[in-house]
Design an enzyme around this catalytic site. Structure first.
Site: not given
Ligand code: IPM
Ligand code: MG
Length: 365
Positions: A141, A192, A224, A248
């Site tokens: 990210y 992974k 996975d 996520d």
């Molecule tokens: C989450 C959401 C966020 C992320 C988005 C909205 C940026 O999906 O908090 O899980 O990917 O972290």
């Molecule tokens: Mg999310």
């Protein structure tokens, strides 16, 4: 000393659900003579519209001063055509990063009365109670380089970088071990490591922490396989710890197993346990402004805020019991009503009425 709570309602259903959580907080404040005050600021699309940035300076200033932050949701179709760096979601990433909220706790627990709403058979999910610990300020990210570039041969290329240093892995690893110690003592680290070097290091660091926590049973799964196990036999898990992207994805899977993403809270903490609390669901623009949204995930997020940032464990317990009791009473917002089994004893209510019910349930906690 007065504890400052910053409310960031955001977009879509965010303002409606945050309003109900605020009422609940006002109620426990009066009941327990607590000393906190509320402030409100903009984030996401609402902030883009009014101040030209998803995480504007005025919000940043107040967020840095707050003892705890309660956020609704960000995003919506109006902002979907903006370039990636200007989208509402970047406001969320910016505040996570600015406040160093590296530890994201996402509990996925099943309310017994909602078992019918799960996508899995009730026997597979009865008693489900998983805590996902997601690293939130690193990994792919945030890794550099990132972007969309035109190469010398004129072909465009999209790039993101997955990176973690060992300190980042160690600090989230420790919190996950500690969480496992307070629960059932089982920790599954997800990586992974058969392919990605960054997660080979992840696994090595998690392993190196094992001797410090002899009471915790540590296991490892490739992501996975972890996704498969979550939908095959989810009750095998107690605490799961993983990086930003895998966390996520896995936390959405885990949420769906409970059948009620509208019920699930989350906490994002820094090293001093200052935190941002938000429902796991999104801004649901299709139902915004219609008194249809389920405020319980935000109310439960407020409970987590009491527990982790405000040191009010007993108040957190009261709020959680009040929520459980409105579910037992048969109250349902539409999102959790459809699959509640027989309609007998079920009353469909709106956002505000659900807030009212939690507030009156607090009287008997
Ligand atoms: C989450 C959401 C966020 C992320 C988005 C909205 C940026 O999906 O908090 O899980 O990917 O972290
Ligand atoms: Mg999310």
């Amino acid at each position: 000393m007065t504890q400052q709570i910053l409310l960031l309602p955001g977009d879509g259903i965010g303002p409606e659900v945050v309003a109900q959580a605020r009422r609940v907080l006002e109620k426990v404040k009066a009941q327990h003579t607590l000393d906190f005050s509320f402030d409100e600021a903009l984030i996401g699309g609402a902030a883009i519209n009014d101040e030209g940035a998803a995480y504007p300076d005025s919000t940043q200033m107040r967020a840095r001063e707050a003892d705890a932050i309660l956020l609704g949701a960000v995003g919506g179709p109006q902002w979907d055509s903006l370039p990636a760096p200007e989208r509402p979601e970047r406001g969320l990433l910016a505040i996570r990063s600015d406040l160093d909220l590296f530890c994201n706790l996402r509990p996925a627990m099943l309310f017994p009365e909602l078992a019918q709403a799960s996508s899995l058979r009730p026997d597979l999910v009865a008693g489900l109670d998983i805590l996902i610990v997601r690293e939130l300020t690193g990994g792919i990210y945030f890794g550099e380089p990132r972007g969309i570039y035109t190469r010398e041969d004129g072909v465009r290329e999209g790039v993101n970088t997955d990176r973690y240093d060992e300190d980042e892995i160690r600090r989230i690893g420790r919190l996950a071990f500690e969480a496992a110690m307070k629960r059932n003592g089982r920790l599954c680290s997800v990586d992974k490591a058969n392919v990605l070097e960054v997660t080979m290091l992840w696994r090595e660091i998690l392993e190196s922490l094992r001797p410090e926590y002899p009471a915790v049973e540590l296991s490892h799964l490739y992501v996975d396989n972890a996704a498969m196990q979550l939908v095959r036999a989810p009750k095998q898990f107690d605490v799961m710890v993983t990086g930003n992207l895998f966390g996520d994805v896995l936390s959405d899977i885990a949420a769906m197993l409970t059948g009620s993403i509208g019920m699930l809270p989350s906490a994002s903490l820094n090293a001093e346990s200052r935190g941002l609390y938000e429902p796991v669901h999104g801004s649901a623009p299709d139902i915004a402004g219609q008194n249809l949204a389920n405020p319980l995930a935000t109310i439960l997020s407020a409970a987590m805020m009491c527990r982790y940032s405000l040191q009010l464990n007993l108040v957190a317990d009261c709020i959680e019991r009040a929520v459980a009791s409105v579910i037992t009473q048969g109250l349902r917002t539409p999102d959790i009503a459809a699959d509640s089994g027989s309609a007998e004893g079920i009353t469909i209510v709106g956002t505000t009425e659900m807030g009212d019910a939690v507030i009156s349930a607090l009287d008997s906690q």
